[in-house]
Design a protein around this motif. Structure first.
Motif, PDB file in Angstrom:
ATOM      1  N   SER A  29       0.808  -1.213   0.000  1.00  0.00           N
ATOM      2  CA  SER A  29       0.000   0.000   0.000  1.00  0.00           C
ATOM      3  C   SER A  29       0.842   1.264   0.000  1.00  0.00           C
ATOM      4  O   SER A  29       0.307   2.369   0.105  1.00  0.00           O
ATOM      5  N   ARG A  30       2.160   1.117  -0.113  1.00  0.00           N
ATOM      6  CA  ARG A  30       3.051   2.271   0.029  1.00  0.00           C
ATOM      7  C   ARG A  30       3.866   2.565  -1.220  1.00  0.00           C
ATOM      8  O   ARG A  30       4.466   3.634  -1.304  1.00  0.00           O
ATOM      9  N   ARG A  31       3.937   1.632  -2.132  1.00  0.00           N
ATOM     10  CA  ARG A  31       4.813   1.795  -3.279  1.00  0.00           C
ATOM     11  C   ARG A  31       4.047   1.579  -4.595  1.00  0.00           C
ATOM     12  O   ARG A  31       3.002   0.940  -4.617  1.00  0.00           O
ATOM     13  N   CYS A  32       4.640   2.080  -5.641  1.00  0.00           N
ATOM     14  CA  CYS A  32       4.185   1.689  -6.977  1.00  0.00           C
ATOM     15  C   CYS A  32       4.660   0.255  -7.208  1.00  0.00           C
ATOM     16  O   CYS A  32       5.849  -0.047  -6.998  1.00  0.00           O
ATOM     17  N   ASP A  51      -0.522   2.103  -8.304  1.00  0.00           N
ATOM     18  CA  ASP A  51       0.079   2.984  -7.309  1.00  0.00           C
ATOM     19  C   ASP A  51      -0.462   2.675  -5.921  1.00  0.00           C
ATOM     20  O   ASP A  51      -1.307   1.797  -5.743  1.00  0.00           O
ATOM     21  N   ARG A  52       0.044   3.410  -4.942  1.00  0.00           N
ATOM     22  CA  ARG A  52      -0.303   3.084  -3.553  1.00  0.00           C
ATOM     23  C   ARG A  52      -1.773   3.347  -3.254  1.00  0.00           C
ATOM     24  O   ARG A  52      -2.300   2.863  -2.267  1.00  0.00           O
ATOM     25  N   ARG A  53      -2.426   4.100  -4.118  1.00  0.00           N
ATOM     26  CA  ARG A  53      -3.864   4.342  -3.935  1.00  0.00           C
ATOM     27  C   ARG A  53      -4.706   3.277  -4.644  1.00  0.00           C
ATOM     28  O   ARG A  53      -5.935   3.364  -4.650  1.00  0.00           O
ATOM     29  N   GLY A  54      -4.029   2.321  -5.257  1.00  0.00           N
ATOM     30  CA  GLY A  54      -4.759   1.253  -5.928  1.00  0.00           C
ATOM     31  C   GLY A  54      -5.215   1.580  -7.327  1.00  0.00           C
ATOM     32  O   GLY A  54      -6.104   0.913  -7.875  1.00  0.00           O
ATOM     33  N   ARG A  55      -4.623   2.597  -7.943  1.00  0.00           N
ATOM     34  CA  ARG A  55      -5.010   2.994  -9.304  1.00  0.00           C
ATOM     35  C   ARG A  55      -4.096   2.306 -10.306  1.00  0.00           C
ATOM     36  O   ARG A  55      -2.893   2.555 -10.331  1.00  0.00           O
ATOM     37  N   PRO A  56      -4.671   1.435 -11.156  1.00  0.00           N
ATOM     38  CA  PRO A  56      -3.842   0.666 -12.085  1.00  0.00           C
ATOM     39  C   PRO A  56      -3.735   1.329 -13.459  1.00  0.00           C
ATOM     40  O   PRO A  56      -4.573   2.153 -13.834  1.00  0.00           O
ATOM     41  N   SER A  57      -2.730   0.939 -14.177  1.00  0.00           N
ATOM     42  CA  SER A  57      -2.632   1.263 -15.592  1.00  0.00           C
ATOM     43  C   SER A  57      -2.089   0.025 -16.302  1.00  0.00           C
ATOM     44  O   SER A  57      -1.406  -0.801 -15.681  1.00  0.00           O
ATOM     45  N   THR A  68      -4.996  -5.997 -12.467  1.00  0.00           N
ATOM     46  CA  THR A  68      -4.110  -6.089 -11.313  1.00  0.00           C
ATOM     47  C   THR A  68      -4.810  -5.533 -10.084  1.00  0.00           C
ATOM     48  O   THR A  68      -5.602  -4.593 -10.186  1.00  0.00           O
ATOM     49  N   SER A  69      -4.546  -6.132  -8.949  1.00  0.00           N
ATOM     50  CA  SER A  69      -5.163  -5.682  -7.707  1.00  0.00           C
ATOM     51  C   SER A  69      -4.208  -5.983  -6.572  1.00  0.00           C
ATOM     52  O   SER A  69      -3.218  -6.709  -6.733  1.00  0.00           O
ATOM     53  N   GLN A  70      -4.530  -5.423  -5.426  1.00  0.00           N
ATOM     54  CA  GLN A  70      -3.662  -5.622  -4.268  1.00  0.00           C
ATOM     55  C   GLN A  70      -4.504  -5.895  -3.031  1.00  0.00           C
ATOM     56  O   GLN A  70      -5.601  -5.366  -2.897  1.00  0.00           O
ATOM     57  N   ASP A  71      -3.971  -6.740  -2.167  1.00  0.00           N
ATOM     58  CA  ASP A  71      -4.591  -7.023  -0.873  1.00  0.00           C
ATOM     59  C   ASP A  71      -3.584  -6.580   0.175  1.00  0.00           C
ATOM     60  O   ASP A  71      -2.614  -7.286   0.450  1.00  0.00           O
ATOM     61  N   ASN A  72      -3.818  -5.403   0.708  1.00  0.00           N
ATOM     62  CA  ASN A  72      -2.843  -4.845   1.644  1.00  0.00           C
ATOM     63  C   ASN A  72      -2.701  -5.697   2.892  1.00  0.00           C
ATOM     64  O   ASN A  72      -1.601  -5.843   3.429  1.00  0.00           O
ATOM     65  N   ASN A 101       4.516   6.905  -6.038  1.00  0.00           N
ATOM     66  CA  ASN A 101       3.813   7.235  -7.271  1.00  0.00           C
ATOM     67  C   ASN A 101       4.356   6.407  -8.429  1.00  0.00           C
ATOM     68  O   ASN A 101       5.534   6.048  -8.465  1.00  0.00           O
ATOM     69  N   CYS A 102       3.469   6.142  -9.369  1.00  0.00           N
ATOM     70  CA  CYS A 102       3.893   5.447 -10.580  1.00  0.00           C
ATOM     71  C   CYS A 102       4.205   6.477 -11.656  1.00  0.00           C
ATOM     72  O   CYS A 102       3.570   7.531 -11.706  1.00  0.00           O
ATOM     73  N   TYR A 103       5.149   6.162 -12.489  1.00  0.00           N
ATOM     74  CA  TYR A 103       5.545   7.047 -13.574  1.00  0.00           C
ATOM     75  C   TYR A 103       5.247   6.365 -14.896  1.00  0.00           C
ATOM     76  O   TYR A 103       5.239   5.153 -15.013  1.00  0.00           O
ATOM     77  N   TYR A 104       5.041   7.198 -15.914  1.00  0.00           N
ATOM     78  CA  TYR A 104       4.617   6.666 -17.205  1.00  0.00           C
ATOM     79  C   TYR A 104       5.627   7.055 -18.282  1.00  0.00           C
ATOM     80  O   TYR A 104       6.178   8.134 -18.253  1.00  0.00           O
ATOM     81  N   PRO A 105       5.884   6.172 -19.234  1.00  0.00           N
ATOM     82  CA  PRO A 105       5.277   4.836 -19.399  1.00  0.00           C
ATOM     83  C   PRO A 105       5.816   3.829 -18.397  1.00  0.00           C
ATOM     84  O   PRO A 105       6.714   4.143 -17.618  1.00  0.00           O
ATOM     85  N   ILE A 106       5.291   2.611 -18.417  1.00  0.00           N
ATOM     86  CA  ILE A 106       5.752   1.558 -17.532  1.00  0.00           C
ATOM     87  C   ILE A 106       7.149   1.171 -17.993  1.00  0.00           C
ATOM     88  O   ILE A 106       7.333   0.639 -19.085  1.00  0.00           O
TER      89      ILE A 106
END
Length: 124
Positions: A29-32, A51-57, A68-72, A101-106
């Motif tokens: 829950s803390r990292r990209c 990202d740490r807020r659970g927003r995927p790309s 993709t999903s996460q289970d903190n 935060n995640c940066y783009y592109p992957i």
């Protein structure tokens, strides 16, 4: 940081698999975080990041098919893969970043921690 993937295997085209990545430490829950793959004779390819807020790309080749999903609480990252195609066959790597935060592109350069990989084979 240790990342341990599981869930790879062999399926027929059109099938589904779910990969899991167990992460040491409370960082899901803390990292990209994300998933890369490397097919035979190919470069590493970014598949998805979250990202740490659970927003995927997602990369274009997997949009609408992979989630993709996460289970903190379980310190686990998942990759649900549906409607698999032969070209999805690859070694899949779970990755984690120094940053929240995640940066783009992957990009590989955004991820400093890598799992050992899990093999996915898709037959036609």
């Amino acid at each position: 940081v240790q990342l341990v993937e599981s869930g790879g295997g062999s399926v027929q085209a059109g099938g589904s698999l779910r990969l899991s990545c167990l992460v040491s430490g409370d960082i899901v829950s803390r990292r990209c975080m994300g998933w890369f793959r490397q097919g035979p004779g190919k470069e590493h390819e970014g598949v998805t990041q979250i990202d740490r807020r659970g927003r995927p790309s997602y990369a274009d080749p997997v949009k609408g098919r992979f989630t993709t999903s996460q289970d903190n609480g379980k310190n686990t990252l998942y990759l649900q893969m549906n409607s698999l195609k032969p070209e999805d066959g690859a070694t899949y790597y779970c990755v984690a970043s120094f940053w929240d935060n995640c940066y783009y592109p992957i990009s590989r350069s955004n991820f400093q921690f890598w799992g050992q990989g899990t093999q996915v084979s898709v037959s036609s």
